[in-house]
Design an enzyme around this catalytic site. Structure first.
Site, PDB file in Angstrom:
ATOM      1  N   SER A 129     -38.536 -12.393 -25.919  1.00 51.01           N
ATOM      2  CA  SER A 129     -37.581 -13.263 -25.236  1.00 51.01           C
ATOM      3  C   SER A 129     -36.399 -13.655 -26.102  1.00 51.01           C
ATOM      4  O   SER A 129     -35.523 -14.400 -25.661  1.00 51.01           O
ATOM      5  CB  SER A 129     -38.289 -14.532 -24.746  1.00 51.01           C
ATOM      6  N   GLU A 151     -47.517 -14.491 -29.797  1.00 51.72           N
ATOM      7  CA  GLU A 151     -46.152 -15.008 -29.941  1.00 51.72           C
ATOM      8  C   GLU A 151     -45.241 -14.090 -30.763  1.00 51.72           C
ATOM      9  O   GLU A 151     -44.114 -13.816 -30.365  1.00 51.72           O
ATOM     10  CB  GLU A 151     -46.163 -16.412 -30.561  1.00 51.72           C
ATOM     11  N   HIS A 203     -38.445 -18.007 -22.066  1.00 52.49           N
ATOM     12  CA  HIS A 203     -39.467 -17.590 -23.028  1.00 52.49           C
ATOM     13  C   HIS A 203     -40.832 -17.500 -22.356  1.00 52.49           C
ATOM     14  O   HIS A 203     -41.547 -16.504 -22.484  1.00 52.49           O
ATOM     15  CB  HIS A 203     -39.543 -18.567 -24.194  1.00 52.49           C
ATOM     16  N   HIS A 243     -44.196 -14.061 -21.640  1.00 52.62           N
ATOM     17  CA  HIS A 243     -45.650 -14.084 -21.503  1.00 52.62           C
ATOM     18  C   HIS A 243     -46.197 -13.473 -20.217  1.00 52.62           C
ATOM     19  O   HIS A 243     -47.233 -12.802 -20.238  1.00 52.62           O
ATOM     20  CB  HIS A 243     -46.155 -15.532 -21.597  1.00 52.62           C
TER      21      HIS A 243
END
Length: 252
Positions: free
Chosen positions: A196, A177, A131, A136
């Site tokens: 993700s 997010e 993730h 990111h």
């Protein structure tokens, strides 16, 4: 039942956010761990074709996350840092908001030093290194996003100091997010939690029962979210410029 988040413990001998930094322990990852990464990477890159914002695709190619196995942070930083001045550090779990936003303000992104199990391929409640890295880091290779994230970290530190931490956490959640963005006439994924996640990436765009509202900084700062399940609604920004402006601007 959902498991409890694993929170990182601070080293009292180190100052500020640095107290949460640990060794990545890359050598302890097993062959199965690296294979899990490769499965996730191959599946997500295929799934996200035509579903993810352009800046993610461009950044993914620049930072070399698909070279085989879990990336070693030293080698990753050698590619990322020259691009935008950001670097990644390992942490043992979720860090407190104060430390997290202080990290962003220092152009540092925390990466969990563990990876999910095979039973958790489709959905993971607690963020792992897949993730953190896959979701990111590609966006941190974009200069405009990288600069906005640093400024947002500074805003987060200031907001928490005056008791407005909830607002900044919601704005982060509904953009970085779990945000969606209109791009080239279609709704595309921005958020790392969606990029993700195999299950939620599909659900966020394709499920007709999911509510999708137009994004504004004010709406994001006021809209609660779920951290223990897939999201019941998503906010859709009019473009990446709108997201960058929201992260760089004052807290609503």
């Amino acid at each position: 039942m959902f498991k409890t988040f694993h929170h990182a413990e601070a080293d009292p001998q180190l100052p500020g956010w640095q107290a949460y930094v640990v060794d990545q322990g890359w050598s302890r990852f097993s062959a199965e761990d690296h294979e899990t990464w490769d499965i996730l990477y191959a599946r997500q890159t295929k799934l996200l074709t035509g579903r993810i914002v352009r800046r993610f695709k461009e950044g993914l190619g620049q930072v070399g996350l698909g070279e085989g196995g879990i990336p070693e942070l030293g080698r990753l930083n050698a590619k990322l840092h020259p691009l935008t001045g950001w670097r990644c550090v390992a942490v043992a779990g979720l860090v407190p908001d104060e430390a997290f936003f202080a990290m962003l303000a220092a152009r540092v992104f925390p990466i969990g030093n563990f990876i999910r199990t095979r039973a958790e391929l489709d959905y993971l409640e607690e963020p792992d290194c897949f993730h953190d890295l896959f979701g990111h880091v590609p966006m941190l290779a974009d200069q405009a996003v990288a600069d906005a994230m640093q400024r947002f970290g500074e805003t987060g530190v200031e907001a928490i100091a005056v008791g407005e931490g909830d607002k900044v956490a919601r704005l982060y959640w509904h953009t970085i997010e779990f945000g969606l963005v209109r791009e080239d006439g279609a709704v595309r994924i921005l958020g790392a939690g969606l990029a993700s996640s195999f299950g939620e990436a599909l659900k966020s765009l394709d499920d007709p029962t999911i509510e999708r509202r137009r994004f504004s900084p004010e709406a994001a700062a006021a809209t609660p979210y779920r951290h223990d399940a897939m999201q019941p609604l998503y906010l859709v920004a009019d473009g990446m410029d709108a997201v960058v402006a929201a992260l760089e601007g004052p807290l609503p």
